[in-house]
Scaffold this motif. Structure first.
Motif, PDB file in Angstrom:
ATOM      1  N   LYS A   1       1.197  -5.370  -8.026  1.00 41.36           N
ATOM      2  CA  LYS A   1       1.061  -5.323  -9.483  1.00 41.36           C
ATOM      3  C   LYS A   1       0.681  -3.915  -9.929  1.00 41.36           C
ATOM      4  O   LYS A   1       1.198  -3.400 -10.931  1.00 41.36           O
ATOM      5  N   LYS A   2      -0.227  -3.299  -9.182  1.00 43.33           N
ATOM      6  CA  LYS A   2      -0.657  -1.926  -9.513  1.00 43.33           C
ATOM      7  C   LYS A   2       0.491  -0.938  -9.320  1.00 43.33           C
ATOM      8  O   LYS A   2       0.697  -0.040 -10.147  1.00 43.33           O
ATOM      9  N   ALA A   3       1.263  -1.110  -8.243  1.00 43.18           N
ATOM     10  CA  ALA A   3       2.387  -0.212  -7.965  1.00 43.18           C
ATOM     11  C   ALA A   3       3.448  -0.308  -9.054  1.00 43.18           C
ATOM     12  O   ALA A   3       4.136   0.681  -9.359  1.00 43.18           O
TER      13      ALA A   3
ATOM     14  N   ILE B   1       0.833  -1.213   0.000  1.00 44.72           N
ATOM     15  CA  ILE B   1       0.000   0.000   0.000  1.00 44.72           C
ATOM     16  C   ILE B   1       0.863   1.256   0.000  1.00 44.72           C
ATOM     17  O   ILE B   1       0.626   2.187  -0.783  1.00 44.72           O
ATOM     18  N   ASN B   2       1.863   1.292   0.857  1.00 48.09           N
ATOM     19  CA  ASN B   2       2.736   2.464   0.905  1.00 48.09           C
ATOM     20  C   ASN B   2       3.533   2.625  -0.375  1.00 48.09           C
ATOM     21  O   ASN B   2       3.753   3.749  -0.842  1.00 48.09           O
ATOM     22  N   GLU B   3       3.955   1.520  -0.951  1.00 54.73           N
ATOM     23  CA  GLU B   3       4.683   1.582  -2.221  1.00 54.73           C
ATOM     24  C   GLU B   3       3.799   2.178  -3.315  1.00 54.73           C
ATOM     25  O   GLU B   3       4.239   3.035  -4.091  1.00 54.73           O
ATOM     26  N   LEU B   4       2.551   1.748  -3.360  1.00 47.83           N
ATOM     27  CA  LEU B   4       1.614   2.291  -4.345  1.00 47.83           C
ATOM     28  C   LEU B   4       1.388   3.781  -4.116  1.00 47.83           C
ATOM     29  O   LEU B   4       1.413   4.581  -5.068  1.00 47.83           O
ATOM     30  N   ASN B   5       1.179   4.180  -2.861  1.00 49.21           N
ATOM     31  CA  ASN B   5       0.952   5.591  -2.543  1.00 49.21           C
ATOM     32  C   ASN B   5       2.110   6.472  -3.006  1.00 49.21           C
ATOM     33  O   ASN B   5       1.910   7.503  -3.662  1.00 49.21           O
TER      34      ASN B   5
END
Length: 274
Positions: free
Chosen positions: A75-77, A14-18
């Motif tokens: 995957k999204k990140a 989550i943090n990577e994506l953010n």
């Protein structure tokens, strides 16, 4: 603007994506990473936790579904490739040495993204403040695993994402921007958590823009719920119930709190809350 991204060696999907989303959208800012390195005591506790996960959690739906969410977010990140530059390391979250190192960096803003609970000696350093992405409508729904607790207790109106300033208590700082997650009757925990996380990554760049404007803070009294860790048996109950409300929250979980909301000075329009 100089932004310190305060995180850990294992920041999580989550943090990577953010952060990947923020840095790719808002390229005009200067970003500095500060990573918390685990000390010997933390490494031992983490090792015990990993052993517990290895022998117990793989057999629970709670663990398996969280792994699925993490894989989806990774995957999204990866759609926002990021090379981390300007990296600093600290050995504790709120220590004097950490405080001194961050002060030397002279940040305008700190984003807490996996470092842990910050104390005032850290979150008060930046001129613009320190912010956090909370996966829940705060401060109505505070603590961890807010999407789960919102579904479990039928508090669907509080499932969403809030970007807020950090203050002395958990998830009570002034709200910069927030948005509720649209939940259909058939939404699973995986779907809800994934959509909430994607939503949070999109809100973070908007929040950074908003705090550059002139604003004031308004307060109103609200009911606030605080919840902590999920037991896998509670997740089993939610899943068996088709991800619909299992029970009502206990009265003891409810406390009156003030909700602080950022309001633009020039327009008097409340910041986004859908």
């Amino acid at each position: 603007m100089k932004i310190v991204l305060f995180t850990s060696e294992k920041m999580g999907a989550i943090n990577e994506l953010n952060l990947n989303t923020l840095i790719n959208i808002k390229k005009e800012h200067e970003y500095v990473f500060v990573f918390v390195k685990k000390n010997a005591k933390s490494k031992i506790l983490n090792f015990k936790f990993e052993l517990k996960k290895l022998f117990l959690y793989p057999f629970t739906d709670w663990y398996k579904d969280q792994k699925k969410i993490s894989n989806l977010l990774k995957k999204k990140a990866s759609e926002f490739p990021l090379k981390k530059k300007k990296i600093h390391h600290v050995t504790a979250v709120n220590s004097k040495s950490t405080e001194e190192k961050i002060k030397k960096l002279n940040p305008d803003l700190i984003i807490q993204c996996g470092a842990g609970i910050l104390k005032e000696n850290i979150f008060s350093i930046p001129t613009k403040g320190t912010i956090n992405v909370h996966h829940g409508i705060a401060p109505e729904l505070r603590g961890i695993a807010s999407s789960f607790w919102g579904m479990y207790y039928g508090l669907n109106e509080y499932i969403g994402t809030t970007v807020h300033f950090i203050d002395k208590t958990l998830d009570t700082g002034a709200v910069i921007i927030q948005k509720r997650t649209e939940i259909s009757k058939n939404s699973s925990f995986i779907e809800t958590s994934f959509q909430t996380a994607i939503q949070g990554a999109k809100l973070l760049p908007d929040a950074v823009d908003l705090i550059l404007d002139e604003y004031e803070v308004e307060k109103k009294e609200i009911d606030s719920f605080y919840f902590s860790r999920v037991h896998y048996s509670q997740y089993n109950d939610l899943k068996k119930n088709g991800f619909q409300k299992v029970k009502s929250p206990e009265i003891s979980k409810t406390k009156k709190k003030f909700k602080s909301i950022l309001v633009k000075k020039n327009t008097r329009n409340q910041y986004k809350c859908d």
